[in-house]
Design a protein around this motif. Sequence first.
Motif, PDB file in Angstrom:
ATOM      1  N   VAL A 128       0.409  -0.933  -0.106  1.00 28.07           N
ATOM      2  CA  VAL A 128       0.118   0.285   0.074  1.00 28.07           C
ATOM      3  C   VAL A 128       1.177   1.263   0.076  1.00 28.07           C
ATOM      4  N   MET A 129       0.405   2.168  -0.683  1.00 22.49           N
ATOM      5  CA  MET A 129       1.210   3.449  -0.829  1.00 22.49           C
ATOM      6  C   MET A 129       0.399   4.673  -0.975  1.00 22.49           C
ATOM      7  N   LYS A 130       0.747   5.800   0.112  1.00 21.63           N
ATOM      8  CA  LYS A 130      -0.213   6.375   0.789  1.00 21.63           C
ATOM      9  C   LYS A 130      -0.141   7.674  -0.561  1.00 21.63           C
ATOM     10  N   PHE A 131      -0.822   8.752  -0.819  1.00 26.35           N
ATOM     11  CA  PHE A 131      -0.643   9.810  -1.931  1.00 26.35           C
ATOM     12  C   PHE A 131      -0.947  10.858  -0.933  1.00 26.35           C
TER      13      PHE A 131
ATOM     14  N   TRP B 135      -6.049  10.782   2.112  1.00 27.89           N
ATOM     15  CA  TRP B 135      -7.253   9.745   1.691  1.00 27.89           C
ATOM     16  C   TRP B 135      -6.601   8.728   0.252  1.00 27.89           C
ATOM     17  N   LEU B 136      -6.104   9.015  -0.803  1.00 25.22           N
ATOM     18  CA  LEU B 136      -5.486   8.748  -2.081  1.00 25.22           C
ATOM     19  C   LEU B 136      -4.157   8.082  -1.881  1.00 25.22           C
ATOM     20  N   GLY B 137      -4.368   6.706  -2.679  1.00 19.80           N
ATOM     21  CA  GLY B 137      -3.396   5.693  -1.927  1.00 19.80           C
ATOM     22  C   GLY B 137      -3.726   4.516  -3.798  1.00 19.80           C
ATOM     23  N   THR B 138      -2.245   3.963  -3.867  1.00 19.02           N
ATOM     24  CA  THR B 138      -2.646   2.611  -4.465  1.00 19.02           C
ATOM     25  C   THR B 138      -2.197   1.452  -3.722  1.00 19.02           C
ATOM     26  N   SER B 139      -3.109   0.391  -4.283  1.00 22.49           N
ATOM     27  CA  SER B 139      -2.188  -0.700  -3.379  1.00 22.49           C
ATOM     28  C   SER B 139      -2.043  -1.650  -4.629  1.00 22.49           C
ATOM     29  N   VAL B 140      -1.166  -2.422  -4.574  1.00 25.50           N
ATOM     30  CA  VAL B 140      -0.813  -4.167  -4.837  1.00 25.50           C
ATOM     31  C   VAL B 140      -0.738  -4.911  -4.341  1.00 25.50           C
ATOM     32  N   SER B 141      -1.760  -6.249  -5.064  1.00 24.41           N
ATOM     33  CA  SER B 141      -1.667  -7.018  -3.866  1.00 24.41           C
ATOM     34  C   SER B 141      -1.498  -8.483  -4.774  1.00 24.41           C
ATOM     35  N   LEU B 142      -0.832  -9.248  -5.310  1.00 26.07           N
ATOM     36  CA  LEU B 142      -0.267 -10.895  -5.299  1.00 26.07           C
ATOM     37  C   LEU B 142      -0.453 -11.792  -4.205  1.00 26.07           C
ATOM     38  N   ASP B 143      -0.942 -12.757  -4.843  1.00 25.76           N
ATOM     39  CA  ASP B 143      -1.338 -14.094  -4.211  1.00 25.76           C
ATOM     40  C   ASP B 143      -1.084 -15.071  -5.199  1.00 25.76           C
ATOM     41  N   VAL B 144      -0.137 -15.926  -4.396  1.00 28.26           N
ATOM     42  CA  VAL B 144       0.274 -17.556  -5.211  1.00 28.26           C
ATOM     43  C   VAL B 144      -0.902 -18.525  -3.993  1.00 28.26           C
TER      44      VAL B 144
ATOM     45  N   ILE C 189      -4.101  -8.001  -8.439  1.00 29.88           N
ATOM     46  CA  ILE C 189      -4.798  -7.171  -8.790  1.00 29.88           C
ATOM     47  C   ILE C 189      -4.129  -5.443  -8.024  1.00 29.88           C
ATOM     48  N   LEU C 190      -4.177  -4.335  -9.365  1.00 34.05           N
ATOM     49  CA  LEU C 190      -3.754  -3.445  -9.109  1.00 34.05           C
ATOM     50  C   LEU C 190      -4.275  -1.892  -8.822  1.00 34.05           C
ATOM     51  N   GLY C 191      -4.253  -1.339  -7.992  1.00 37.30           N
ATOM     52  CA  GLY C 191      -5.407  -0.767  -7.616  1.00 37.30           C
ATOM     53  C   GLY C 191      -5.230   1.263  -7.353  1.00 37.30           C
ATOM     54  N   ILE C 192      -5.895   2.166  -7.500  1.00 38.44           N
ATOM     55  CA  ILE C 192      -5.896   3.673  -7.229  1.00 38.44           C
ATOM     56  C   ILE C 192      -6.863   3.973  -7.037  1.00 38.44           C
TER      57      ILE C 192
END
Length: 251
Positions: free
Chosen positions: A212-215, A218-227, A242-245
């Motif tokens: 999780v990276m915060k701008f 309230w606003l940020g971006t997240s990258v989740s990776l499941d194996v 999954i990549l989201g902003i």
Amino acid sequence: SGTFILNLNQGSLQNWAAGGEQNTLGINGIFNYAVNYRNGKNTWDNYFDLALGFQNATSFGRFRKTDDRIDITSKYGRQVSNKWYATILTNFNSQALAGYDYTKGTKISNFLTPGKLLLSLGMDYRPNDNFSVFISPATTRWIFKKDPDFYNVNAFGVPALKKSYNEIGAYITAKYSKPITAWATYTGRLDLFTNYKRNPQNVDVLFNNLLVMKFNKWLGTSVSLDVLYDDDVIAKTQLKEILGIGLTLKL
């Protein structure tokens, strides 16, 4: 403490020469939360990892599921040395809604299909607040197959004409969470389970990663990776990214 993430995306095309979906709409939510209690030598830690996502496009005609996870862990520990705790751990894992193979239009999963309930006795090693490793040679796990559409088939490691199957084995779970910078936090978890009763050489693997990276507040971006690897489900390594902003709240 934890994180709540809500990502939205939308698109629309009209007379677009390059082509594409006329209308698209997507939504994805992640709730990653921990509640930890300590009193003297006693600890009680609880982890909630929930996710749900959908995507819709003109050609779909309806929303399709892109993410669905219910994963809850609770463990009680009694300190026996500086960094070791005698611990009892329970974990529940499933999904909320039915899942489909959209290329074939067939249902492949549902709530408690599969579902897993694990109960384990072991030792928990905690060198610091960011990292822990739980090790158990004595673990029992129930796999559920409650959807009646799957009752007559052998699926998820549960035999046909049965709704559940019990396994006994060894279990290891490691959890790591740490701020990388003032605006970025990584959370990871690795689970390993071997079933003594059937094919113990085939180790089940679950590896979750969330960055999780915060701008701003309230606003940020997240990258989740499941194996995931579970040969009772499919004898191949499963990957989900999954990549989201969007809205990102630190709780």
